[in-house]
Design an enzyme around this catalytic site. Structure first.
Site, PDB file in Angstrom:
ATOM      1  N   LYS A 184       1.054  -1.148  -0.447  1.00 32.35           N
ATOM      2  CA  LYS A 184      -0.125  -0.358   0.539  1.00 32.35           C
ATOM      3  C   LYS A 184       0.607   1.421   0.052  1.00 32.35           C
ATOM      4  CE  LYS A 184      -2.305   2.716   1.868  1.00 32.35           C
ATOM      5  NZ  LYS A 184      -1.605   4.739   1.698  1.00 32.35           N
ATOM      6  N   CYS A 292      13.952  11.163   6.060  1.00 34.66           N
ATOM      7  CA  CYS A 292      13.765  10.713   8.294  1.00 34.66           C
ATOM      8  C   CYS A 292      14.859  11.173   8.443  1.00 34.66           C
ATOM      9  CB  CYS A 292      13.479   8.992   8.146  1.00 34.66           C
ATOM     10  SG  CYS A 292      14.537   7.600   6.902  1.00 34.66           S
ATOM     11  N   GLU A 393       9.311  16.634  14.400  1.00 34.15           N
ATOM     12  CA  GLU A 393       9.867  15.968  13.670  1.00 34.15           C
ATOM     13  C   GLU A 393       8.836  17.363  12.580  1.00 34.15           C
ATOM     14  OE1 GLU A 393       8.783  13.208  11.045  1.00 34.15           O
ATOM     15  OE2 GLU A 393      11.053  12.258  10.469  1.00 34.15           O
TER      16      GLU A 393
HETATM   17  P1  NAD Z   1       2.265   9.058   7.404  1.00 34.85           P
HETATM   18  O1  NAD Z   1       2.663   8.021   8.417  1.00 34.85           O
HETATM   19  O2  NAD Z   1       1.388  10.057   7.296  1.00 34.85           O
HETATM   20  O3  NAD Z   1       2.362   7.933   6.231  1.00 34.85           O
HETATM   21  C1  NAD Z   1       2.433   6.643   5.694  1.00 34.85           C
HETATM   22  C2  NAD Z   1       1.963   5.800   5.139  1.00 34.85           C
HETATM   23  O4  NAD Z   1       0.699   4.987   6.000  1.00 34.85           O
HETATM   24  C3  NAD Z   1       1.049   6.013   3.538  1.00 34.85           C
HETATM   25  O5  NAD Z   1       0.733   4.759   3.146  1.00 34.85           O
HETATM   26  C4  NAD Z   1      -0.334   6.343   4.466  1.00 34.85           C
HETATM   27  O6  NAD Z   1      -1.443   6.506   3.585  1.00 34.85           O
HETATM   28  C5  NAD Z   1      -0.404   4.690   5.291  1.00 34.85           C
HETATM   29  N1  NAD Z   1      -1.447   5.226   6.510  1.00 34.85           N
HETATM   30  C6  NAD Z   1      -1.856   6.555   6.398  1.00 34.85           C
HETATM   31  N2  NAD Z   1      -2.810   6.020   8.402  1.00 34.85           N
HETATM   32  C7  NAD Z   1      -2.541   4.818   8.167  1.00 34.85           C
HETATM   33  C8  NAD Z   1      -2.775   3.685   9.409  1.00 34.85           C
HETATM   34  N3  NAD Z   1      -3.928   4.596  10.323  1.00 34.85           N
HETATM   35  N4  NAD Z   1      -2.800   2.879   9.752  1.00 34.85           N
HETATM   36  C9  NAD Z   1      -2.725   1.820   8.714  1.00 34.85           C
HETATM   37  N5  NAD Z   1      -1.257   3.205   7.654  1.00 34.85           N
HETATM   38  C10 NAD Z   1      -1.781   4.152   7.655  1.00 34.85           C
HETATM   39  O7  NAD Z   1       3.809   9.172   6.621  1.00 34.85           O
HETATM   40  P2  NAD Z   1       4.475   9.757   5.489  1.00 34.85           P
HETATM   41  O8  NAD Z   1       3.726  11.203   5.598  1.00 34.85           O
HETATM   42  O9  NAD Z   1       3.826   9.649   4.206  1.00 34.85           O
HETATM   43  O10 NAD Z   1       5.927  10.056   5.537  1.00 34.85           O
HETATM   44  C11 NAD Z   1       6.647  10.372   5.875  1.00 34.85           C
HETATM   45  C12 NAD Z   1       7.147  10.255   7.221  1.00 34.85           C
HETATM   46  O11 NAD Z   1       7.438   8.801   7.248  1.00 34.85           O
HETATM   47  C13 NAD Z   1       8.431  11.036   7.844  1.00 34.85           C
HETATM   48  O12 NAD Z   1       7.623  11.110   9.816  1.00 34.85           O
HETATM   49  C14 NAD Z   1       9.339  10.226   7.395  1.00 34.85           C
HETATM   50  O13 NAD Z   1      10.639  10.525   9.153  1.00 34.85           O
HETATM   51  C15 NAD Z   1       8.917   9.358   8.172  1.00 34.85           C
HETATM   52  N6  NAD Z   1       9.947   8.276   7.317  1.00 34.85           N
HETATM   53  C16 NAD Z   1      10.912   7.171   8.003  1.00 34.85           C
HETATM   54  C17 NAD Z   1      11.584   6.591   6.797  1.00 34.85           C
HETATM   55  C18 NAD Z   1      12.506   5.634   7.851  1.00 34.85           C
HETATM   56  O14 NAD Z   1      13.154   4.745   7.110  1.00 34.85           O
HETATM   57  N7  NAD Z   1      12.282   5.921   9.536  1.00 34.85           N
HETATM   58  C19 NAD Z   1      11.978   6.763   6.201  1.00 34.85           C
HETATM   59  C20 NAD Z   1      10.773   7.888   5.641  1.00 34.85           C
HETATM   60  C21 NAD Z   1      10.187   8.426   6.096  1.00 34.85           C
END
Ligand code: NAD
Length: 501
Positions: A184, A292, A393
């Site tokens: 997803k 991240c 963040e």
């Molecule tokens: P997000 O948490 O909003 O969304 C991530 C994914 O989760 C998306 O596909 C989204 O549709 C889905 N999602 C949203 N709500 C959900 C729920 N309740 N249950 C299951 N899935 C759900 O994050 P984002 O805005 O897409 O990405 C940015 C974040 O990702 C930042 O906090 C960043 O630090 C983190 N990130 C971490 C890493 C790492 O390796 N540690 C790498 C890249 C990004």
């Protein structure tokens, strides 16, 4: 040639379920918006609960058939190698799609797209080295050994900032270990994952081994909560990661979480200052801070604070903002409107807390950038580590500069955060580096470099930055269950109720 891609007609991409390209059950779609032009350039299906059910059922059927889960390691390796070759063949197209979706610089995404192939090849090798061991028991006539079996159906939920890299970090070890997968992707970047569909088919993966459903958080939540999913591999924000962990706990589904960060980049006076300036700036302004592992807190020794900050500001003011498809652009737009609003919100919070905007702090006034979601690279001085801007963040081009006086204070400030993803250390003193590395509570520590990752080395967070590790041989183990096997090869079984019989 690259910019011509923007003239192509809007294309509707289907999902991938059980080897078939399908729309959403109710036909609904949503647009993918180019953050440089503000225009929709493609659409993706908005999956319903029925679509999620169908994808999980397809992955379950593919898993239970045993064609993939019990395929010989060499067979799994062969397909992963083929996938690597195909991804390499299509690297340029995959890079362009990502730029249109999230505005990352083409030259950075090109590098990432080529690295995907290396990922496939590395985990192809790992598939053939996934072994248990024979346990040396002090028990006569008894053999005990372990085997590593696939967990089952894996849900891979990914964010928008590096949609393909972060997918391959999950997909390759999961497939290498014999799992089947439902992906997803983020609603901001659905197409880069959908654009892979024909490659899975061409590589020869059996139908249902890889499935893709698209949509927003509700689709992710439905997938995470699905009883047919055995393991969830999630990358995203810490808030959503915690929700996913709670959902997983309900049925004790296996889960790994790659979450947010507020990483310190620590500069000592004995560092090579030219390198440190470059490293600190690349650490925060590459990908417009949307990584991240962004080094969003520069901890600078008080003796060099003034000079070092002045150099950071001088170079930052010269960074060229522009079209992410242009080779000369150094900083692109933010990926989506929500992120753009969030970054400007946090700059406002920082001002309100008394931080000093040393450069940036607003959107650019260049009319050529008017349609794009640009925020000027921003450096904030006068920041204390207890301010919200130093604790939350931002996920954007905003750097906090915080002074320290000695090693103890640097470590205390660095670790005074709920996150623990990464840390950078700039020093030419070998003893100091070795002294400090063990004291930094972060999953990755870079010394005199920053922002390096590789398929062969584990990556993940301590504290609220996550759970588990991706990449490296550790990653494949995360997609297995260990089975312990006992074989009695002695002359006969004693009667447990009558030992003399
Ligand atoms: P997000 O948490 O909003 O969304 C991530 C994914 O989760 C998306 O596909 C989204 O549709 C889905 N999602 C949203 N709500 C959900 C729920 N309740 N249950 C299951 N899935 C759900 O994050 P984002 O805005 O897409 O990405 C940015 C974040 O990702 C930042 O906090 C960043 O630090 C983190 N990130 C971490 C890493 C790492 O390796 N540690 C790498 C890249 C990004």
């Amino acid at each position: 040639m690259s910019a011509a891609i923007r003239d192509r007609p809007v294309r509707a991409w289907p999902m991938l379920v059980g080897g078939r390209r399908v729309p959403a059950a109710d036909g609904a779609t949503f647009p993918s918006i180019d953050p440089f032009t503000g225009r929709a350039w493609a659409t993706a299906p908005r999956a319903t609960a029925a679509d999620v059910d169908a994808a999980v059922a397809a992955a379950r059927a593919a898993f239970e058939s045993g064609d993939w889960a019990r395929a010989l390691p060499a067979q799994r390796a062969r397909l992963l190698r083929r996938l690597g070759d195909l991804v390499e063949r299509e690297a340029e197209d995959l890079a362009l799609v990502q730029v249109l979706e999230n505005g990352k610089l083409l030259r950075e995404v090109r590098g990432q797209a080529s690295a995907l192939a290396a990922h496939c090849h590395y985990f192809a090798g790992a598939a053939e080295h996934l072994h248990g061991h024979v346990v040396p028991l002090s028990v006569p006539d008894m053999l005990n050994y372990t085997v590593r079996e696939p967990v089952g159906v894996v849900a891979a939920i990914t964010p928008w900032n590096s949609p393909l890299s972060l997918l391959f970090w999950k997909l390759c070890p999961a497939l290498a270990a014999g799992n089947t997968v439902v992906v997803k992707p983020s609603e901001v970047t659905p197409v880069s994952t959908l654009a892979l569909a024909h490659l899975f088919e061409e590589a020869g993966f059996p139908p249902g081994v890889v499935n893709v459903v698209t949509g927003d958080g509700a689709v992710g939540a439905a997938l995470a909560a699905h009883p047919g999913v055995d393991r969830i591999a999630f990358t995203g924000s810490t808030a959503v990661g915690k929700a996913v962990a709670k959902t997983a706990a309900e049925r004790l589904a296996r889960v790994s979480l790659e979450l947010g960060g507020k990483s310190p980049n620590i500069v000592f006076p004995d560092a090579d200052i030219d390198n440190a300036v470059k490293g600190v700036l690349a650490g925060i302004f590459a990908a417009a801070g949307q990584t991240c592992l962004a080094g969003s807190r520069a901890l600078v020794h008080a003796d060099i604070l003034e000079d070092f900050t002045a150099r950071l500001v001088e170079r930052t003011r010269r960074l060229r903002l522009g079209d992410p498809l242009d080779a000369g652009t150094e900083v692109g737009p933010l990926a989506c409107r929500m992120q753009y609003d969030k970054v400007l919100h946090w700059i406002g919070v920082a001002r309100g807390e008394g931080a000093q905007v040393l450069c940036g702090g607003a959107r650019p006034d260049d009319p050529a950038l008017a349609q794009g979601l640009f925020v000027l690279p921003t450096i904030l001085g006068g920041v204390r580590n207890d301010m919200r801007i130093a604790r939350e963040e931002v996920f954007g081009p905003v750097l906090c500069v915080i002074p320290f006086r000695d090693e103890a204070e640097a470590v205390a400030i660095a670790n005074d955060t709920r996150f623990g993803l990464a840390a950078g250390l700039w020093t030419n003193d070998l003893r100091r580096a070795h002294r400090l590395v063990p004291r930094l509570r972060a999953g990755t520590v870079w010394v005199n470099t920053y922002r390096r990752t590789n398929h062969a080395t584990p990556f993940g967070g301590m504290k609220e930055s996550g759970l588990g590790r991706e990449n490296g041989l550790e990653a494949i183990h995360e997609y297995t269950e260990t089975k312990s096997v006992w074989i009695d090869h002695g002359p006969g079984i004693k009667d447990p109720f009558n030992p003399r019989a």
